[in-house]
Design a protein around this motif. Structure first.
Motif, PDB file in Angstrom:
ATOM      1  N   LEU A  34       0.831  -1.205   0.000  1.00 17.98           N
ATOM      2  CA  LEU A  34       0.000   0.000   0.000  1.00 17.98           C
ATOM      3  C   LEU A  34       0.867   1.258   0.000  1.00 17.98           C
ATOM      4  N   ASP A  35       1.916   1.254   0.804  1.00 16.56           N
ATOM      5  CA  ASP A  35       2.795   2.427   0.862  1.00 16.56           C
ATOM      6  C   ASP A  35       3.532   2.639  -0.456  1.00 16.56           C
ATOM      7  N   THR A  36       3.963   1.535  -1.086  1.00 18.05           N
ATOM      8  CA  THR A  36       4.648   1.650  -2.375  1.00 18.05           C
ATOM      9  C   THR A  36       3.698   2.189  -3.438  1.00 18.05           C
ATOM     10  N   ALA A  37       2.451   1.730  -3.399  1.00 21.65           N
ATOM     11  CA  ALA A  37       1.458   2.197  -4.366  1.00 21.65           C
ATOM     12  C   ALA A  37       1.217   3.697  -4.209  1.00 21.65           C
ATOM     13  N   LYS A  38       1.108   4.157  -2.969  1.00 28.10           N
ATOM     14  CA  LYS A  38       0.912   5.591  -2.729  1.00 28.10           C
ATOM     15  C   LYS A  38       2.106   6.395  -3.243  1.00 28.10           C
ATOM     16  N   ALA A  39       3.305   5.890  -2.980  1.00 35.12           N
ATOM     17  CA  ALA A  39       4.509   6.596  -3.426  1.00 35.12           C
ATOM     18  C   ALA A  39       4.589   6.643  -4.948  1.00 35.12           C
ATOM     19  N   THR A  40       4.103   5.592  -5.610  1.00 36.31           N
ATOM     20  CA  THR A  40       4.130   5.540  -7.069  1.00 36.31           C
ATOM     21  C   THR A  40       3.265   6.637  -7.681  1.00 36.31           C
ATOM     22  N   CYS A  41       2.216   7.022  -6.981  1.00 37.98           N
ATOM     23  CA  CYS A  41       1.306   8.054  -7.507  1.00 37.98           C
ATOM     24  C   CYS A  41       1.862   9.463  -7.347  1.00 37.98           C
ATOM     25  N   ARG A  42       2.966   9.614  -6.644  1.00 42.00           N
ATOM     26  CA  ARG A  42       3.683  10.899  -6.560  1.00 42.00           C
ATOM     27  C   ARG A  42       2.780  12.063  -6.157  1.00 42.00           C
ATOM     28  N   GLY A  43       2.107  11.904  -5.056  1.00 41.66           N
ATOM     29  CA  GLY A  43       1.287  12.999  -4.543  1.00 41.66           C
ATOM     30  C   GLY A  43      -0.165  12.958  -4.964  1.00 41.66           C
ATOM     31  N   TYR A  44      -0.518  12.130  -5.938  1.00 39.86           N
ATOM     32  CA  TYR A  44      -1.912  11.977  -6.336  1.00 39.86           C
ATOM     33  C   TYR A  44      -2.530  10.806  -5.577  1.00 39.86           C
ATOM     34  N   GLU A  45      -3.856  10.719  -5.602  1.00 39.87           N
ATOM     35  CA  GLU A  45      -4.559   9.699  -4.832  1.00 39.87           C
ATOM     36  C   GLU A  45      -4.582   8.361  -5.575  1.00 39.87           C
ATOM     37  N   LEU A  46      -4.720   7.283  -4.787  1.00 40.34           N
ATOM     38  CA  LEU A  46      -5.010   5.987  -5.388  1.00 40.34           C
ATOM     39  C   LEU A  46      -6.436   5.994  -5.935  1.00 40.34           C
ATOM     40  N   LEU A  47      -6.723   5.024  -6.765  1.00 35.25           N
ATOM     41  CA  LEU A  47      -8.015   4.944  -7.429  1.00 35.25           C
ATOM     42  C   LEU A  47      -9.170   4.963  -6.432  1.00 35.25           C
ATOM     43  N   SER A  48     -10.142   5.841  -6.675  1.00 38.37           N
ATOM     44  CA  SER A  48     -11.398   5.850  -5.921  1.00 38.37           C
ATOM     45  C   SER A  48     -12.534   5.740  -6.926  1.00 38.37           C
ATOM     46  N   VAL A  49     -13.393   4.754  -6.739  1.00 35.59           N
ATOM     47  CA  VAL A  49     -14.475   4.474  -7.685  1.00 35.59           C
ATOM     48  C   VAL A  49     -15.778   4.989  -7.091  1.00 35.59           C
ATOM     49  N   ARG A  50     -16.361   6.004  -7.721  1.00 34.58           N
ATOM     50  CA  ARG A  50     -17.535   6.674  -7.152  1.00 34.58           C
ATOM     51  C   ARG A  50     -18.863   6.163  -7.693  1.00 34.58           C
ATOM     52  N   ASN A  51     -18.837   5.461  -8.828  1.00 31.11           N
ATOM     53  CA  ASN A  51     -20.097   4.992  -9.405  1.00 31.11           C
ATOM     54  C   ASN A  51     -19.827   3.820 -10.340  1.00 31.11           C
ATOM     55  N   ALA A  52     -20.911   3.211 -10.838  1.00 31.22           N
ATOM     56  CA  ALA A  52     -20.788   2.030 -11.696  1.00 31.22           C
ATOM     57  C   ALA A  52     -20.112   2.363 -13.027  1.00 31.22           C
ATOM     58  N   GLU A  53     -20.345   3.577 -13.542  1.00 36.17           N
ATOM     59  CA  GLU A  53     -19.727   3.960 -14.813  1.00 36.17           C
ATOM     60  C   GLU A  53     -18.208   4.013 -14.686  1.00 36.17           C
ATOM     61  N   GLU A  54     -17.730   4.552 -13.584  1.00 32.15           N
ATOM     62  CA  GLU A  54     -16.285   4.620 -13.367  1.00 32.15           C
ATOM     63  C   GLU A  54     -15.700   3.224 -13.183  1.00 32.15           C
ATOM     64  N   ASN A  55     -16.424   2.366 -12.481  1.00 35.86           N
ATOM     65  CA  ASN A  55     -15.973   0.989 -12.284  1.00 35.86           C
ATOM     66  C   ASN A  55     -15.857   0.268 -13.628  1.00 35.86           C
ATOM     67  N   GLN A  56     -16.841   0.492 -14.502  1.00 39.88           N
ATOM     68  CA  GLN A  56     -16.831  -0.137 -15.823  1.00 39.88           C
ATOM     69  C   GLN A  56     -15.690   0.407 -16.679  1.00 39.88           C
ATOM     70  N   PHE A  57     -15.391   1.678 -16.535  1.00 36.71           N
ATOM     71  CA  PHE A  57     -14.273   2.278 -17.270  1.00 36.71           C
ATOM     72  C   PHE A  57     -12.956   1.580 -16.918  1.00 36.71           C
ATOM     73  N   ILE A  58     -12.748   1.288 -15.640  1.00 31.40           N
ATOM     74  CA  ILE A  58     -11.519   0.608 -15.219  1.00 31.40           C
ATOM     75  C   ILE A  58     -11.441  -0.781 -15.847  1.00 31.40           C
ATOM     76  N   ILE A  59     -12.571  -1.490 -15.878  1.00 29.79           N
ATOM     77  CA  ILE A  59     -12.593  -2.830 -16.477  1.00 29.79           C
ATOM     78  C   ILE A  59     -12.232  -2.771 -17.961  1.00 29.79           C
ATOM     79  N   GLU A  60     -12.814  -1.812 -18.675  1.00 28.82           N
ATOM     80  CA  GLU A  60     -12.641  -1.751 -20.124  1.00 28.82           C
ATOM     81  C   GLU A  60     -11.269  -1.233 -20.533  1.00 28.82           C
ATOM     82  N   TYR A  61     -10.679  -0.350 -19.734  1.00 28.97           N
ATOM     83  CA  TYR A  61      -9.391   0.212 -20.131  1.00 28.97           C
ATOM     84  C   TYR A  61      -8.212  -0.656 -19.689  1.00 28.97           C
TER      85      TYR A  61
END
Length: 243
Positions: free
Chosen positions: A61-88
Motif C-alpha cells: 500500500l505504501d509503495t502504491a501511494k509513493a508511485t502516484c507521486r502525490g496523487y490519490e489511489l483509485l477511488s471508484v464513485r459509481n458504476a460507470e467509473e468501475n466499468q471504465f476501469i474494467i474496459e481500459y
C-alpha cells in the motif's frame, strides 16, 4: 439593404465567438502534465501504472501511494467509473490485475472512507464484502480488473500487482492563475478580434456616409407637369394664327 444588415452583424458575431472561445478555455478540464500518460474520464484523470514488460509487479500500500507521486489511489464513485476501469485495463495489462483502491475503514464511525476523507456511496464487493477476518484498522480494498469486483485485503501485509493513480481534472482558469503568460495571450487574442471587428465596422460606416453625401448632392431636374407643356404649346399656336 439585406446585405448591409448582414455586414453590420459581423462585429457582433466576432465578439460572441471571441467570448465563447475564451469561456471554453476557462472552463475546460485538463490532466496533469508530468510526463506520464493520463486518461481523462468524467471529472477525473487516471494513470495506469504499467511497470516493466514481462516482470511481475508487487506493490504494498505504501509503495502504491509513493508511485502516484502525490496523487490519490483509485477511488471508484459509481458504476460507470468501475466499468471504465474494467474496459481500459486490457490496454495496459495482460490478464487479471488486482488494483489497490484508495479505501480504508474508519474505526471512528465504523464505515469505509476514501483516502481524501470523502464518504463511500458506491460499492461493488465480491460476495458479501464483510467478515474478511481482518482487524478493522487493517482493512483496505483491491479491485479485480477482469470483473470489477472489490475484495477486502490487508493494508499492512497484502501485496497487489496493479496501481491506478487518480487526479481531478484541473480547470485551465486555475492554471492561468499560475501562468500570467497564458492569461496575457488569451486576453490579447480577444482584443485583436475586437479590434479587427471595430475597424471593419468603422470602414463600413464611412462608406455608408460617403454614399449618403453623393446621394444628397445628386442633381434632380425640376418636375414639369405635362399639362403645363401642352398649354404652352397651344398658346404658341394661337399666337402664330393671330399673326
Amino acid at each position: 439593404m439585406e446585405s448591409k444588415k448582414r455586414f453590420r452583424l459581423i462585429p457582433f458575431l466576432c465578439t460572441i465567438v471571441a467570448f465563447a472561445l475564451y469561456c471554453e478555455r476557462c472552463y475546460a478540464g485538463d490532466c496533469p502534465a508530468d510526463g506520464r500518460t493520463w486518461v481523462p474520464f468524467g471529472q477525473s484523470c487516471y494513470h495506469f501504472v504499467h511497470g516493466e514488460e514481462n516482470r511481475p509487479q508487487a506493490y504494498t500500500l505504501d509503495t502504491a501511494k509513493a508511485t502516484c507521486r502525490g496523487y490519490e489511489l483509485l477511488s471508484v464513485r459509481n458504476a460507470e467509473e468501475n466499468q471504465f476501469i474494467i474496459e481500459y485495463s486490457p490496454q495496459v495489462w495482460k490478464g487479471n490485475i488486482n488494483v489497490w483502491l484508495g479505501l480504508y475503514f474508519n474505526t471512528d464511525n465504523d464505515t469505509f472512507m476514501w483516502h481524501d476523507n470523502t464518504g463511500v456511496e458506491y460499492v461493488n464487493w465480491e460476495g458479501s464484502g464483510v467478515d474478511s477476518g481482518l482487524s478493522p484498522v487493517d482493512v483496505c480494498a483491491a479491485l479485480h480488473s477482469s470483473t470489477g469486483k472489490w475484495e477486502q485485503v490487508s493494508c499492512l501485509e497484502d501485496v497487489e500487482n496493479g496501481v491506478v493513480c487518480e487526479a481531478a481534472q484541473e480547470s485551465i482558469n486555475e492554471k492561468a492563475g499560475n501562468s500570467p503568460m497564458l492569461t496575457a495571450l488569451v486576453a490579447l487574442s480577444v482584443l485583436v478580434i475586437l479590434g479587427v471587428s471595430a475597424v471593419l465596422w468603422f470602414f463600413h460606416q464611412r462608406q455608408n456616409f460617403s454614399s449618403s453625401m453623393f446621394t444628397a448632392f445628386e442633381y434632380h431636374p425640376p418636375f414639369r407637369s405635362p399639362t403645363s407643356d401642352v398649354a404652352a404649346l397651344v398658346d404658341s399656336e394661337e399666337t402664330d394664327e393671330m399673326a
